[in-house]
Write an enzyme that holds these catalytic residues in place. Structure first.
Site, mmCIF file in Angstrom:
data_model
loop_
_atom_site.group_PDB
_atom_site.id
_atom_site.type_symbol
_atom_site.label_atom_id
_atom_site.label_comp_id
_atom_site.label_asym_id
_atom_site.label_seq_id
_atom_site.Cartn_x
_atom_site.Cartn_y
_atom_site.Cartn_z
ATOM 1 N N THR B 45 0.872 -1.171 0.000
ATOM 2 C CA THR B 45 0.000 0.000 0.000
ATOM 3 C C THR B 45 0.910 1.221 0.000
ATOM 4 O O THR B 45 1.875 1.285 0.771
ATOM 5 C CB THR B 45 -0.998 -0.017 1.178
ATOM 6 O OG1 THR B 45 -1.805 1.157 1.102
ATOM 7 C CG2 THR B 45 -0.326 -0.100 2.530
ATOM 8 N N GLU B 46 0.666 2.172 -0.903
ATOM 9 C CA GLU B 46 1.677 3.213 -1.139
ATOM 10 C C GLU B 46 1.828 4.175 0.035
ATOM 11 O O GLU B 46 2.784 4.933 0.082
ATOM 12 C CB GLU B 46 1.411 3.989 -2.435
ATOM 13 C CG GLU B 46 0.157 4.813 -2.443
ATOM 14 C CD GLU B 46 -0.979 4.073 -3.132
ATOM 15 O OE1 GLU B 46 -0.989 2.813 -3.079
ATOM 16 O OE2 GLU B 46 -1.852 4.738 -3.711
ATOM 17 N N ASN B 47 0.889 4.154 0.981
ATOM 18 C CA ASN B 47 1.094 4.982 2.180
ATOM 19 C C ASN B 47 2.078 4.357 3.166
ATOM 20 O O ASN B 47 2.343 4.959 4.206
ATOM 21 C CB ASN B 47 -0.249 5.303 2.865
ATOM 22 C CG ASN B 47 -1.039 4.073 3.237
ATOM 23 O OD1 ASN B 47 -1.064 3.103 2.492
ATOM 24 N ND2 ASN B 47 -1.694 4.105 4.383
#
Lengths: 215, 219, 215, 219
Positions: B45-47
């Site tokens: 997840t890019e966060n």
């Protein structure tokens, strides 16, 4: 040593027209106490550098609702419809950046790099007005550093030397913002004398002030 | 079987064991529900996490642990957290093996548009531009036509692009298409449709390769 | 999952003419077991990217003593006189990089950045042949990414997913090198099933193979 | 009092409380031994630590904890470790308040040369080029003349430069000089020398400002 001050003392340092960075990703890892104090101070015409404009009641979104920004540099606005409304009405200037470009521009601003070439955004609106260069057969855009007067960041744990440790996905934009502003203020959930040197993510020498959450 | 399941079942078969995968929000998340036996994937997840699990049980959510849409996550053994600079070093640096993205429009050149409708909707691109140019395999999942029956798979995108010539696969409830140098090749169709129906619902030219078109019962 | 193999299996993958990165700073945080195996394999004409050439009996310096390199890209050679001797004799090509430029070039190689501008090296031999650009009134050099076929790195702790954790100043060049090579092999002092997700410095997805120290 | 102590005592007074300081190897380390009362500094070592202490007691060294010369260190409460990219983000990014470097040559323009003698000695620049352009205050400490009595403080460096026009202060056992736009200003001299002696041992032109030259008993 980082000085512990209150969120109202932080807000009092911020003046009309200042540029601020606010850490967090959809307000996860955003300094809510500092955002509240900035709303109370009601200082206007600020420029914001943040991944997104949070939610109407969380993160930098609270300042959006209070019409405190004249400009926003972000990658995503979708969770706060008021941002889009102000933009459409011409009340707010918005500069959309790809998320990876945004964090890398902040990193460049903090580490003395004058610019960098990235393939992200080639052939899109993001490329408008930017130098294009072909590197190893691939088109790349020249992107420039971003800095701010203030970085307001949030950490799970701080120590009196200003060292910070984050939790889970609360890290996000915070560590790079700590390098990229003249004055760095970290809001912390917990404050200890000192932490394990292995556990430090943001180096204390970068942090000027600490604010305890809720204070 | 609904659209989500159809796309999810076929799409999940594009993955190979051990891949690092980033799924966009919305329909792309369907693929995670249908990973075939024997295939282990790493989800990013890019966060800032790899190796996350399902949503937590009620009362066990950690406000510091969410996905890129802000919903609570859990982490699995072997997982890890990282900051956004590292996250996009993975993405832009070519370390993500596959990304699956939803679109407003996609075209036969592999252009995709999914982040704004000028004057109407400007949510922003988030990490989509980076994912589209950085992932080794870019899969677009989409309803074949929009709600009013207009094709979404076009000769040329009209909306502002998210990325230029970046898509490798286009998957709908009707067909699987591959973007090649020669154009858009129709690889597979669902058992309840025909090549003619797919063609009629696609603005882009569809190439039938010498290998033919497979009718697959992934639905 | 990262596959656990022996150092001799690692060395067998390396062929004449390959470019390798070796982590460590004066051999602190260098993969000694892998270096020993490369000396045993005695493969020649390698190119090295490393902060320095270690010591005659430690780190990449062991391969220097065995005449295995045709080219070295490093920031410092002073602790291994044999490097200077081979360079003066014309046996070895050496490209000196400022340390900050070297690590940033490796980072660019690993994260898809096509190049960056830095003020380091302006007005020195380092600037020779490089594009100079004035950014905000300051001269800057365009520096390019560095990648290698192999990165050989060293960590205190690894898990079976390939996640790595370092100790103290053993981190140095290792984390960035894990992004910048086609094949990444990590030598670890200790190997566990899995570690605390907060403790991971190098993400397991970057690591292809693990070697236990001494194996 | 030897050269090291003279330079150490005066040099340490250039620091202000709370500064982040990086000391080069050799003579620059002398400054750490003479920090005045009431001044707390943060010392960085570019191989990845801030807040390190003295060398460990025998038997307590950690092979993973060394300074930039490879010698064992200890860490103090409040200290931290980091990788090389972060270390040079600090240095190049202007977060280091002061660096102290030894030199082969330095000149009245603030050029310095300390990393090679062509054909003779090529140890490499390590982190010196980054420190010289990145630290807010660059202090050069040096013997006023080399072992054969030749000036080291020149009109123009002859050796390959480490950095162009970057030095702020030049400190020797005889004098403290400031690099200004007008040229090299003689600020202080030691009590056992004279302006004339300093001038005779300096190739660079020395400017006497309207403020005069102080004779300081830092030795």
């Amino acid at each position: 040593m980082a000085k512990v001050i209150t969120s109202d003392e932080v807000a009092a340092m911020v003046n009309k027209g200042d540029t601020i960075m606010v850490g967090g990703f959809l307000a996860v890892g955003s300094p809510e106490t500092i955002c509240d104090a900035l709303v109370r101070r009601n200082v206007k015409d600020l420029s914001l550098i943040c991944n997104d404009t949070g939610w109407p009641d969380r993160g930098a979104g609270k300042l959006i609702m209070n019409h405190q920004f004249k400009k926003v540099i972000a990658s995503h606005l979708g969770t706060n419809r008021e941002t889009g409304r102000q933009m459409s009405n011409g009340e707010l200037e918005v500069e959309l950046n790809p998320q990876g470009t945004l964090i890398e521009r902040i990193r460049a601003g903090g580490n003395g790099v004058g610019g960098f070439y990235t393939p992200t955004g080639v052939g899109t609106l993001v490329a408008e007005g930017k130098e294009i260069r072909i590197i190893n057969g691939r088109e790349m855009l020249l992107e420039t550093p971003l800095r701010a007067k203030f970085a307001f960041i949030k950490a799970f744990l701080g120590d009196k030397y200003g060292n910070l440790r984050y939790q889970a996905t609360g890290r996000n934009f915070n560590p790079e913002m700590a390098f990229a502003a003249d004055i760095v203020v970290a809001e912390v959930d917990n404050l200890v004398d000192f932490m394990d040197p292995e556990d430090v993510t943001t180096l204390g020498v970068l942090v000027d002030y600490l604010v305890r959450r809720g204070k | 079987m609904d659209l989500r399941e159809k796309v999810g079942r076929r799409g999940a078969r594009l993955f190979k064991d051990g891949m690092l995968v980033n799924l966009g929000i919305g329909m792309p998340t369907a693929l995670a529900d249908y990973i075939p036996e024997g295939i282990q994937l790493n989800f990013q997840t890019e966060n800032g996490a790899i190796g996350f699990g399902p949503a937590p049980e009620e009362g066990y959510d950690n406000p510091y642990l969410t996905n890129a849409g802000g919903s609570p996550l859990t982490i699995l053994p072997g997982g890890c957290y990282f900051d956004s600079a590292t996250s996009f070093a993975l993405i832009r640096g070519g370390h993500v093996d596959a990304t699956v993205l939803g679109v407003l429009e996609v075209d036969e050149k592999g252009n995709l548009a999914n982040y704004m409708v000028p004057g109407k909707l400007v949510p922003g691109m988030g990490g989509a531009m980076d994912l589209a140019i950085g992932a080794k395999m870019v899969v677009v999942v989409t309803e074949h036509c929009d709600k009013t029956g207009n094709p979404k798979i076009l000769k040329r995108c009209k909306l502002p692009l998210t990325a230029k010539e970046s898509v490798h696969w286009i998957l709908s409830e009707l067909a699987l298409m591959e973007v090649t140098k020669e154009g858009l090749v129709l690889r597979e169709i669902a058992p309840d449709t025909t090549i003619e129906e797919v063609r009629s619902k696609t603005e882009a030219d569809l190439i039938i390769s010498a290998d033919g078109v497979e009718t697959v019962k992934y639905y």
